[in-house]
Design an enzyme around this catalytic site. Structure first.
Site, PDB file in Angstrom:
ATOM      1  N   LYS A 113      51.057  52.155  36.039  1.00  0.00           N
ATOM      2  CA  LYS A 113      50.605  52.249  34.751  1.00  0.00           C
ATOM      3  C   LYS A 113      51.946  52.627  33.234  1.00  0.00           C
ATOM      4  O   LYS A 113      52.200  52.500  32.993  1.00  0.00           O
ATOM      5  CB  LYS A 113      49.148  52.706  33.718  1.00  0.00           C
ATOM      6  N   LYS A 196      46.290  34.836  45.443  1.00  0.00           N
ATOM      7  CA  LYS A 196      44.836  34.503  44.805  1.00  0.00           C
ATOM      8  C   LYS A 196      44.760  34.227  43.388  1.00  0.00           C
ATOM      9  O   LYS A 196      45.980  34.410  43.211  1.00  0.00           O
ATOM     10  CB  LYS A 196      44.051  36.084  45.393  1.00  0.00           C
ATOM     11  N   LYS A 199      44.615  36.575  36.784  1.00  0.00           N
ATOM     12  CA  LYS A 199      44.942  35.899  35.258  1.00  0.00           C
ATOM     13  C   LYS A 199      46.158  36.012  35.152  1.00  0.00           C
ATOM     14  O   LYS A 199      47.371  36.373  34.207  1.00  0.00           O
ATOM     15  CB  LYS A 199      44.242  36.600  34.448  1.00  0.00           C
TER      16      LYS A 199
END
Ligand code: TRP
Length: 333
Positions: A113, A196, A199
């Site tokens: 992050k 896979k 989003k």
């Protein structure tokens, strides 16, 4: 025997896609029958990335509607908002007093992050794992259904829970274990020919239950194919296999067989396959799409669900926080 306690947090990041459904959600729906489940929308956690207020509220609403439509039953499970239970924030504060800079900074998700948002490396990001630990142990959970990406967080949760027990010389918090359905899961591939469905993999890769049939058709028609097999019974390239895997989920066995035969005999027409696949996805997602629509416009139902969840979660959380205060030495006069 009382039921085992399960806790899981749901990031309020928007609508559900087929991959979510066959992943986490099917598990949640199964677990609510057999366990004492607490599922919450992690709205505090989402503040680590600074969403706007409208965004946050709207996302919470739509995630709630999606999960309810998918079959989370608020009578069986406790479905609540993280921010409705400030007891979690209090436990987070207590846990932070015994969480160390070094261990928090070493956490993989923090480092990732920090790299992604270098101008916003806030203390909430650093202490994400203590908040997650508080979410879990506020209900004294035994099981946490999470994917591989959350295993380090769960390990830290065990560390914080054990540290609390050791520091105060109590046997209070249980050690929460991962609940991994792994092998039983159908992995839903995305439409972009890579891995896979997700989003974050880019526009068009995922099919959302809230997608309009037109959008679904467009996404499917854009999926990667090629000029077709040239030899009988050739192995399918991954992006073609992915389309078949999706078909196995949404189409009848006859349909899958027909296209499989066509492929093996080198007479397959990918345009036809995609048209069929798109229509089958449209019908498969239809009931959920309708339910989401009706729930999202039903303010009083959503309100009722949230209030019910708050009440049930509060009961469990306030019991824990009162006992924790007592253990720590924060006592009433
Ligand atoms: N970190 C989890 C995720 O990114 C969400 C989450 C927050 C969570 N608190 C939790 C999951 C507690 C399980 C238990 O998906």
């Amino acid at each position: 025997m009382s039921k085992e306690i399960v806790v899981s947090g749901i990031r309020p990041t928007g609508d559900l896609h087929l991959g979510n459904y066959f992943g986490a959600i099917k598990n949640f729906i199964a677990m609510q029958e057999t366990h004492n489940c607490f599922f919450f929308i992690a709205d505090y956690h989402s503040l680590t990335t600074h969403p706007t207020p409208e965004n946050l509220h709207g996302n919470v609403r739509s995630v709630l509607a999606n999960y309810l439509a998918a079959g989370i039953d608020p009578e069986k499970a406790t479905l609540y908002l993280q921010s409705d239970i400030p007891e979690t924030a209090e436990l987070y504060l207590f846990l932070n007093m015994n969480a160390y800079m070094g261990e928090l900074a070493r956490c993989t998700s923090f480092k990732e992050k920090a790299r992604k948002q270098p101008n916003n490396v806030n203390a909430g990001l650093l202490t994400y794992p203590t908040l997650m630990a508080a979410d879990i142990i506020i209900h004294k959970a035994q099981k946490v259904p999470v994917g591989k990406d959350q295993e380090q967080h769960l390990e830290m949760t065990r560390q914080f829970a054990n540290r609390f027990n050791r520091m105060y010389n109590v046997d209070y918090f249980p050690e929460p274990q991962a609940f991994n359905f792994g092998a039983q899961l159908v992995k839903i591939p995305g439409l972009d020919g890579s891995g896979k469905m997700g989003k974050s993999e880019g526009e068009g890769n995922a099919i959302f239950f809230s997608d309009d049939p037109k959008v679904i058709r467009k996404k499917v028609m854009r999926a990667l194919t090629d000029s077709g097999p040239t030899e009988l019974n050739q192995t399918k390239p991954i992006y073609i296999q992915n389309l078949f895997t999706l078909m196995e989920v949404v189409s009848t066995p006859d349909v899958v067989k027909k296209f499989d035969n066509d492929y093996n005999n080198c007479v397959i027409r990918y345009g036809d396959l995609k048209k069929q696949l798109a229509e089958d996805i449209v019908s498969f997602t239809e009931p959920m799409r309708e339910k989401i629509k009706s729930i999202i416009s039903n303010d009083s139902y959503i309100k009722k669900v949230v209030e019910m969840g708050r009440e049930k979660a509060k009961e469990s959380a306030s019991k824990t926080i009162n006992e924790v205060r007592e253990i720590i030495g924060i006592k009433r006069f």
